[in-house]
Each structure stands twice: as structure tokens, then as C-alpha cells.
Enzyme design. Structure first.
Site, PDB file in Angstrom:
ATOM      1  N   GLY A 154      -1.030  11.462   0.493  1.00 35.72           N
ATOM      2  CA  GLY A 154      -1.395  12.290  -0.632  1.00 35.72           C
ATOM      3  C   GLY A 154      -2.567  11.425  -1.218  1.00 35.72           C
ATOM      4  O   GLY A 154      -3.514  10.648  -0.480  1.00 35.72           O
ATOM      5  N   ILE A 156      -3.005   9.205  -3.425  1.00 34.19           N
ATOM      6  CA  ILE A 156      -2.932   7.623  -3.591  1.00 34.19           C
ATOM      7  C   ILE A 156      -2.943   6.873  -2.438  1.00 34.19           C
ATOM      8  O   ILE A 156      -3.474   6.168  -2.209  1.00 34.19           O
ATOM      9  CB  ILE A 156      -1.640   7.126  -4.480  1.00 34.19           C
ATOM     10  N   THR A 235       4.610   1.049  -3.247  1.00 30.60           N
ATOM     11  CA  THR A 235       4.229   1.217  -4.678  1.00 30.60           C
ATOM     12  C   THR A 235       4.666   2.535  -5.299  1.00 30.60           C
ATOM     13  O   THR A 235       4.013   3.079  -6.344  1.00 30.60           O
ATOM     14  CB  THR A 235       2.552   0.901  -4.871  1.00 30.60           C
ATOM     15  N   ARG A 237       8.365   4.488  -5.206  1.00 33.37           N
ATOM     16  CA  ARG A 237       9.545   4.473  -5.816  1.00 33.37           C
ATOM     17  C   ARG A 237      10.462   3.579  -4.932  1.00 33.37           C
ATOM     18  O   ARG A 237      10.578   3.575  -3.849  1.00 33.37           O
ATOM     19  CB  ARG A 237      10.391   5.932  -6.066  1.00 33.37           C
ATOM     20  N   GLU A 266      15.146  -0.695 -11.885  1.00 36.06           N
ATOM     21  CA  GLU A 266      14.169  -1.278 -12.684  1.00 36.06           C
ATOM     22  C   GLU A 266      14.426  -1.319 -14.203  1.00 36.06           C
ATOM     23  O   GLU A 266      15.060  -0.126 -14.836  1.00 36.06           O
ATOM     24  CB  GLU A 266      12.649  -0.540 -12.608  1.00 36.06           C
ATOM     25  N   HIS A 285       6.359  -2.772 -11.638  1.00 36.39           N
ATOM     26  CA  HIS A 285       5.767  -1.363 -11.762  1.00 36.39           C
ATOM     27  C   HIS A 285       4.546  -1.242 -12.684  1.00 36.39           C
ATOM     28  O   HIS A 285       4.746  -0.448 -13.553  1.00 36.39           O
ATOM     29  CB  HIS A 285       6.941  -0.320 -12.087  1.00 36.39           C
TER      30      HIS A 285
HETATM   31  C1  DGY Z   1       3.884   7.526 -11.713  1.00 36.04           C
HETATM   32  O1  DGY Z   1       3.152   8.114 -12.247  1.00 36.04           O
HETATM   33  O2  DGY Z   1       4.818   8.155 -11.090  1.00 36.04           O
HETATM   34  C2  DGY Z   1       3.914   6.088 -11.976  1.00 36.04           C
HETATM   35  O3  DGY Z   1       4.926   5.545 -10.978  1.00 36.04           O
HETATM   36  C3  DGY Z   1       4.126   5.597 -13.163  1.00 36.04           C
HETATM   37  O4  DGY Z   1       3.478   4.414 -13.573  1.00 36.04           O
END
Ligand code: DGY
Length: 319
Positions: A154, A156, A235, A237, A266, A285
Site C-alpha cells: 500500500g 507505506i 514496521t 503490527r 507492546e 513502535h
Molecule cells: C499507525 O498509524 O497505525 C501507527 O502504527 C501508529 O503509530
């Protein structure tokens, strides 16, 4: 109108709420509120800005079914039971698009750091074990021309792919629910099956949302299919991977290294073995943690809640 904000957020959000004469209570203590405190404060509100990962399950949403809206300061919404929110007619807002570059920066940072064992070498300075020059000790691996496999291409994932393509001429492959034509055109990215992604990637970077379908995707079976020199970056979940299986894959050298901004639980325990592995770089995170990005997230969260309270279309509603 009155809202409850579960953690202090950047100023821009308060300014926008003030302009609309929406009042707010902000939880500004150093410890998270208990469930009872959250319920008590939300009972007096028309909406909530949830600025942490607090879980809104069916039971909690039922108790808070008077709420018109919950506005998240995150793109991920795995902490909300969306079906229950729909059932109780509570709108959910989130913050897509505004944090893609900052989060991809952290994925790229972790990739570089892991490939050169940077955090391990930093610890050597701190704990006085720098010692003598070692021509064969603590060596990293290079990224030039290697294959990056993106799981979840997506916004990111695309930013991460761009960085790796332009910085290291990496070959991009990806696995997604749908094809990403932009990435195919721009980066010559190739859609592959999950097995091909696991078998062909030198680096796998996980960016997909956490859903019932993606939970635990990177488990023993997946790590067993990966190259022994592969680096795994997450990065997204923590629950996209099975932490114990990752630990075992690293210990047995089934894979080479890992860079993690997220954990199953976490905050993770300081005893987590991942924190002390030479080929693992970890962060708490912080994907979206820049002044600019957090301000954009707060602004969008405020615009979402204002729109929902006024009965207008939210700029970013979870559908
Ligand atoms: C998100 O926006 O989902 C990030 O992981 C929060 O920092």
C-alpha cells in the site's frame, strides 16, 4: 459538544476543536486510564479521540453505544471491533496517507541498521567491548542489487520500495490482495505468490494491515521457506509475525536478521531475547514519531471527529 481525548495530542487538534467550540477532556496522566476510567470519561462525551492503542472490543463499544464517533490517531484500526462499531452506529476515523513516508523511513532505517548490525556495534561502544580490530568479526551484509519482497504494497510499502529501489537498485517483488499498478510501472515491481515472496526475497518488509487473514503470516512455516541470508523487517503490527517462531528462526540461523518496530505485546518485556541478538535491531513502535507527521495525524483526527459530530462526511472514515 464534548469529547474525550485519551492522551495529549499535538496543539493543532486543540486549535481546530476550539474553533468549532467543541470542548474536551484530555487524559494527561503518565499512566494509561483503566477501562473503568475510560468508560466514565467517555460516558460524558459525544466522541473520543483514541490517541493510543486502547482496545475497543464489542463489550466496551456496547457500553459506549451513545458515542457518535471514535477518531483514531493511527492508520491501523485493528484495536477496534469494526463490526461492533457498525452495529452500534459509531463512526470510526483513522489517519491514512499522512504517515507513509515517516513509517517507511523507519523500515529503511531498520533495514540498514540490521544489515550492518548497527545497534549491536553501538552497544559494543557503550559496554566497553569495542576491543581490537576484527577483520572477520561482526560483519554485515550488503543490499546492492538484492531483492526486496514487500508484504502489503500500500502507501507505506510503496515508499519503502521506492527508497530501496533508488538507494540500492533493489529488485522489487510483492504480495498483496490486489495488484499495485503504480508500483509495477514506476519500480518495475512484480506481483508474486506468497511462496515466491518467501523463497526469492533477500529482504522481506511487512506493511499489511493486521486482520484475521494476515495475523501470524510470518510463522515457522514461512521462516522455513526464507533464504538463510534473509532479513525480515516489520514496521506494521507485531502480530503479523509469530514472535517465538521468529526468535527460533534467528537462533537457528534459518534467517539472517530482523528489524522490528513492532512487537506481539507492546511495550515488550526488557527480557525479550530479540533485544539482545547481534543481528536484530529493535525500536519501540516509533514509525510515525516525527513532529511533522504527528501534527498531520492530530489534524486529521480532529477534522474527522469534527466532521462526524457535525454530521458531515469525514475526511478519512474506516468503511
Ligand atoms: C499507525 O498509524 O497505525 C501507527 O502504527 C501508529 O503509530
Amino acid at each position: 459538544m464534548h469529547i474525550f481525548i485519551t492522551r495529549p495530542v499535538p496543539e493543532v487538534a486543540y486549535r481546530l476543536l476550539d474553533e468549532e467550540k467543541i470542548t474536551y477532556t484530555v487524559w494527561d496522566k503518565d499512566v494509561p486510564q483503566t477501562r473503568d476510567e475510560l468508560i466514565a470519561l467517555s460516558m460524558k462525551a459525544d466522541g473520543v479521540i483514541n490517541a493510543d492503542a486502547y482496545k475497543f472490543d464489542h463489550d466496551l463499544l456496547e457500553k459506549l453505544s451513545h458515542l457518535k464517533v471514535i477518531s483514531l490517531t493511527s492508520v491501523g484500526f485493528n484495536n477496534i471491533d469494526i463490526a461492533a462499531a457498525k452495529k452500534f452506529d459509531i463512526k470510526i476515523g483513522h489517519t491514512p496517507n499522512v504517515l507513509s513516508q515517516a513509517t517507511a523511513d523507519i523500515a529503511f532505517l531498520l533495514l540498514l541498521a540490521t544489515s550492518r548490525k548497527a545497534f549491536f556495534h553501538h552497544k559494543r561502544i557503550l559496554n566497553g567491548t569495542w576491543g581490537m580490530f576484527q577483520p572477520t568479526g561482526g560483519l554485515g551484509i550488503e543490499l546492492y542489487g538484492k531483492t526486496l519482497g514487500i508484504f502489503g504494497l500500500g502507501k507505506i510499502g510503496l515508499e519503502m520500495a521506492r527508497k530501496c529501489f533508488h538507494a540500492y537498485g533493489m529488485n522489487i517483488i510483492y504480495h498483496n490482495r490486489t495488484a499495485n499498478e503504480d508500483a509495477e510501472r514506476e519500480l518495475n515491481a512484480k506481483y508474486v505468490s506468497m511462496d515466491e515472496l518467501l523463497q526469492e526475497s533477500d529482504v522481506i518488509s511487512a506493511h499489511s494491515p493486521l486482520t484475521d487473514e494476515t495475523k501470524g503470516t510470518f510463522d515457522k512455516e514461512a521462516f522455513d521457506k526464507m533464504k538463510s541470508k534473509a532479513i525480515f523487517i516489520n514496521t506494521g503490527r507485531g502480530a503479523l509475525h509469530v514472535e517465538q517462531d521468529l526468535i527460533e528462526a534467528l537462533e537457528s540461523k534459518q534467517i539472517w536478521g530482523a528489524g522490528l518496530d513492532v512487537f506481539e505485546q507492546e511495550p515488550t518485556s526488557p527480557d525479550n531475547p530479540l533485544l539482545n541478538m547481534e543481528n536484530v535491531c529493535t525500536l519501540p513502535h516509533i514509525g510515525s514519531a516525527t513532529e511533522e507527521t504527528r501534527a498531520r495525524m492530530a489534524e486529521l483526527a480532529a477534522r474527522n471527529i469534527i466532521a462526524a459530530l457535525k454530521g458531515s462526511k469525514m475526511p478519512a472514515e474506516v468503511q
